[in-house]
Motif scaffolding. Structure first.
Motif, PDB file in Angstrom:
ATOM      1  N   ARG A 245      84.923  -0.967 -18.620  1.00 20.07           N
ATOM      2  CA  ARG A 245      86.094  -0.890 -17.746  1.00 20.07           C
ATOM      3  C   ARG A 245      85.681  -0.780 -16.276  1.00 20.07           C
ATOM      4  N   ALA A 246      84.676   0.058 -16.026  1.00 20.42           N
ATOM      5  CA  ALA A 246      84.251   0.278 -14.636  1.00 20.42           C
ATOM      6  C   ALA A 246      83.670  -0.996 -14.041  1.00 20.42           C
ATOM      7  N   GLU A 247      82.869  -1.714 -14.813  1.00 20.46           N
ATOM      8  CA  GLU A 247      82.286  -2.953 -14.294  1.00 20.46           C
ATOM      9  C   GLU A 247      83.364  -4.005 -14.057  1.00 20.46           C
ATOM     10  N   ALA A 248      84.332  -4.070 -14.947  1.00 15.46           N
ATOM     11  CA  ALA A 248      85.411  -5.048 -14.775  1.00 15.46           C
ATOM     12  C   ALA A 248      86.267  -4.728 -13.548  1.00 15.46           C
ATOM     13  N   GLU A 290      79.385   6.690  -9.811  1.00 16.73           N
ATOM     14  CA  GLU A 290      79.482   6.539  -8.362  1.00 16.73           C
ATOM     15  C   GLU A 290      80.049   5.171  -8.019  1.00 16.73           C
ATOM     16  N   ILE A 291      81.010   5.161  -7.114  1.00 15.29           N
ATOM     17  CA  ILE A 291      81.591   3.940  -6.578  1.00 15.29           C
ATOM     18  C   ILE A 291      81.287   3.881  -5.084  1.00 15.29           C
ATOM     19  N   SER A 292      80.770   2.749  -4.620  1.00 10.57           N
ATOM     20  CA  SER A 292      80.507   2.546  -3.194  1.00 10.57           C
ATOM     21  C   SER A 292      81.342   1.375  -2.706  1.00 10.57           C
ATOM     22  N   SER A 293      81.920   1.530  -1.531  1.00  7.81           N
ATOM     23  CA  SER A 293      82.760   0.474  -0.969  1.00  7.81           C
ATOM     24  C   SER A 293      82.272   0.109   0.421  1.00  7.81           C
ATOM     25  N   GLN A 294      82.236  -1.169   0.710  1.00  4.82           N
ATOM     26  CA  GLN A 294      81.926  -1.627   2.062  1.00  4.82           C
ATOM     27  C   GLN A 294      83.158  -1.603   2.955  1.00  4.82           C
ATOM     28  N   ARG A 295      84.321  -1.337   2.370  1.00  3.71           N
ATOM     29  CA  ARG A 295      85.558  -1.359   3.146  1.00  3.71           C
ATOM     30  C   ARG A 295      85.904   0.012   3.705  1.00  3.71           C
ATOM     31  N   SER A 296      86.012   1.015   2.821  1.00  4.21           N
ATOM     32  CA  SER A 296      86.439   2.334   3.301  1.00  4.21           C
ATOM     33  C   SER A 296      86.238   3.372   2.212  1.00  4.21           C
ATOM     34  N   ALA A 297      86.251   4.647   2.627  1.00  4.92           N
ATOM     35  CA  ALA A 297      86.197   5.741   1.664  1.00  4.92           C
ATOM     36  C   ALA A 297      87.439   5.733   0.783  1.00  4.92           C
ATOM     37  N   GLU A 298      88.573   5.376   1.389  1.00  2.00           N
ATOM     38  CA  GLU A 298      89.825   5.331   0.619  1.00  2.00           C
ATOM     39  C   GLU A 298      89.752   4.293  -0.490  1.00  2.00           C
ATOM     40  N   ARG A 301      87.610   5.690  -3.311  1.00  2.00           N
ATOM     41  CA  ARG A 301      88.312   6.713  -4.091  1.00  2.00           C
ATOM     42  C   ARG A 301      89.414   6.090  -4.951  1.00  2.00           C
ATOM     43  N   GLU A 302      90.170   5.162  -4.399  1.00  2.00           N
ATOM     44  CA  GLU A 302      91.230   4.521  -5.176  1.00  2.00           C
ATOM     45  C   GLU A 302      90.669   3.789  -6.389  1.00  2.00           C
ATOM     46  N   THR A 303      89.532   3.129  -6.195  1.00  2.00           N
ATOM     47  CA  THR A 303      88.906   2.418  -7.308  1.00  2.00           C
ATOM     48  C   THR A 303      88.464   3.399  -8.385  1.00  2.00           C
TER      49      THR A 303
END
Length: 474
Positions: A245-248, A290-298, A301-303
């Motif tokens: 689920r997380a990878e998808a 752990e989830i990392s985003s190049q867009r924002s912390a929000e 967290r939403e992901t």
């Protein structure tokens, strides 16, 4: 092993002249830190540790070693777990790269960094951060391990899922052959198809083919947001369901997915200062996600909330806590990173660094548990690792009150049980720690004869006098 004669005083003096007396260590108290290793499986022996300060000095050392047929054991931060960095006799000389610790260059446009082999991994990370970039290799020993050793062992760590092993993070190498010839390969190219790629051959060779002296590392944009969660769940099977689920949902935003059993959690809580269980109740298994985003912390967290929310609704997981601060995130990671060392106070531990196809991890753990407990009914199994790439550290701690020496005498027996299951699943008995001394015979047993012959022929071609890290790997 037939012990060769110890290195002579005259030869020691010649080596010392190459680096200066202050960097040719001979007294027992100065030698001692280079002769122990983290698991206390090997007690090294040598009369001399050389600490060169340049690639030219390494080349001079190797030329003299070839002339005098002196075995040389390259050593970085001395954090290896299979004895690859340990000298086996007083005939061998330790070549420490720790003085070669300069960050030579950072290119923020091309996102590369040139570092010498002795740069501590945490300092590589800090130099990248100072340039507004990110170097993703992360290990529990990152405060003391050195990048040359990381490359020589093709280190993995917790970020392999998104960024790959050390080999994937390196564009070029500078290295010295046993003959003393320097291979000048510090190229920043992402494409270079000019014949055989000797860089990839030396990475993971554990210092048996050449001495890595410097490297060009890949850097990445710094994530705009990183969110970490601790998850409790019932089984590895459900952990695999969450991984899918997380990878998808997250794709390459999923930067860590670490699996831990309850026993390892208990050991960590018992023996790690400041450790605390992030969840209110005990669970059979845990995940650090752990989830990392190049867009924002929000966005990160939403992901993460979306992944965990749906998993809770569908009973894939039982509970989860998302870090509310940098301190929380550090505590979560501390629980995972301390798990390796928290086993030591519990007595003898028979270690396994295995990998199987990701889809078969749960099957492997179940089969190994059944077989190991049939052989040692009161053994305490500590299984944890990098579920996203199928690498599980399947460790067996001695029964409470058992004789440590007697338990460790069963190392070969327990290895045969666990590795037999791994073999049947087309896995590997060495996922990220390397071969060294500990697994050399196992490598010869499990590799195809043609593969072993090819490895030995490469070793013979590059190191005809067998002077570079002898008795390791092949």
């Amino acid at each position: 092993m037939n012990q060769p004669p110890a290195i002579s005083d005259a030869t020691i003096a010649r080596f010392a002249a190459l680096v200066g007396e202050g960097n040719a260590l001979r007294s027992p108290d100065l030698l001692a830190p280079y002769l122990t290793e983290p698991r206390d499986l090997y007690k090294g022996r040598t009369r001399l540790v050389l600490r060169p300060g340049s690639t030219a000095e390494v080349a001079a050392i190797m030329r003299l070693a070839t002339e005098t047929r002196t075995p040389i054991v390259p050593q970085g931060g001395n954090t290896g777990l299979v004895g690859g960095q340990s000298p086996r006799s007083e005939a061998e000389v330790v070549l420490s790269l720790s003085r070669m610790n300069r960050v030579r260059d950072v290119d923020p446009v091309g996102r590369t960094m040139v570092v010498e082999a002795g740069v501590i991994l945490a300092n590589v990370q800090a130099a990248a951060d100072g340039a507004g970039l990110f170097f993703p290799l992360s290990l529990g020993s990152e405060g003391s391990c050195e990048i040359g050793g990381n490359l020589s062992s093709n280190a993995g760590g917790t970020a392999v899922l998104a960024y790959g092993n050390a080999r994937d993070l390196c564009l070029g190498l500078e290295a010295v052959l046993p003959s003393g010839e320097i291979l000048p390969g510090l190229r920043r190219l992402k494409k270079d198809n000019r014949g055989y790629d000797w860089k990839d051959l030396l990475i993971g060779a554990e210092g048996t083919l050449a001495v890595i002296t410097a490297a060009v590392l890949k850097l990445f944009p710094k994530p705009a947001g990183r969110e970490v969660a601790y998850v409790g769940l019932a089984s590895p099977e459900k952990a695999l369901r969450l991984l899918g689920r997380a990878e998808a949902r997250a794709g390459r935003q999923l930067t860590a997915f670490e699996l831990m059993g309850r026993r390892g959690m208990e050991f960590t809580l018992r023996h790690t200062e400041g450790a605390r269980d992030p969840l209110a109740a005990a669970h059979a298994w845990y995940l650090l996600v752990e989830i990392s985003s190049q867009r924002s912390a929000e966005d990160a967290r939403e992901t993460l909330e979306a992944i965990l929310g749906s998993a809770l609704e569908d009973d894939v997981i039982e509970d989860a806590a998302i870090a509310q601060s940098l301190g929380d995130a550090a505590t979560f990671w501390k629980m995972r990173e301390a798990m390796s060392w928290a086993q030591k106070p519990e007595g003898g531990s028979i270690k396994h660094d295995v990998a199987v196809p990701v889809a078969r991890v749960a099957e492997f753990i179940a089969a190994a548990d059944k077989a190991v407990l049939a052989a040692i009914p009161d053994a305490r199994i500590v299984a944890f690792g990098h579920l996203g790439d199928g690498n599980i550290h399947y460790n067996v701690s001695q029964p409470v009150g058992a004789d440590k020496a007697g338990f460790l005498d069963r190392w070969t027996e327990v290895n045969a049980i666990v590795h037999g299951i791994v073999d049947a699943m087309d896995g590997t008995f060495s996922a990220e720690h390397g071969i060294g001394q500990l697994k050399r015979l196992e490598l010869a047993r499990t590799k195809n004869a043609a593969e072993m012959a090819l490895m030995r022929s490469i070793k013979q071609t590059l190191d005809p006098y067998q002077i570079l890290n002898p008795g390791k790997v092949v």
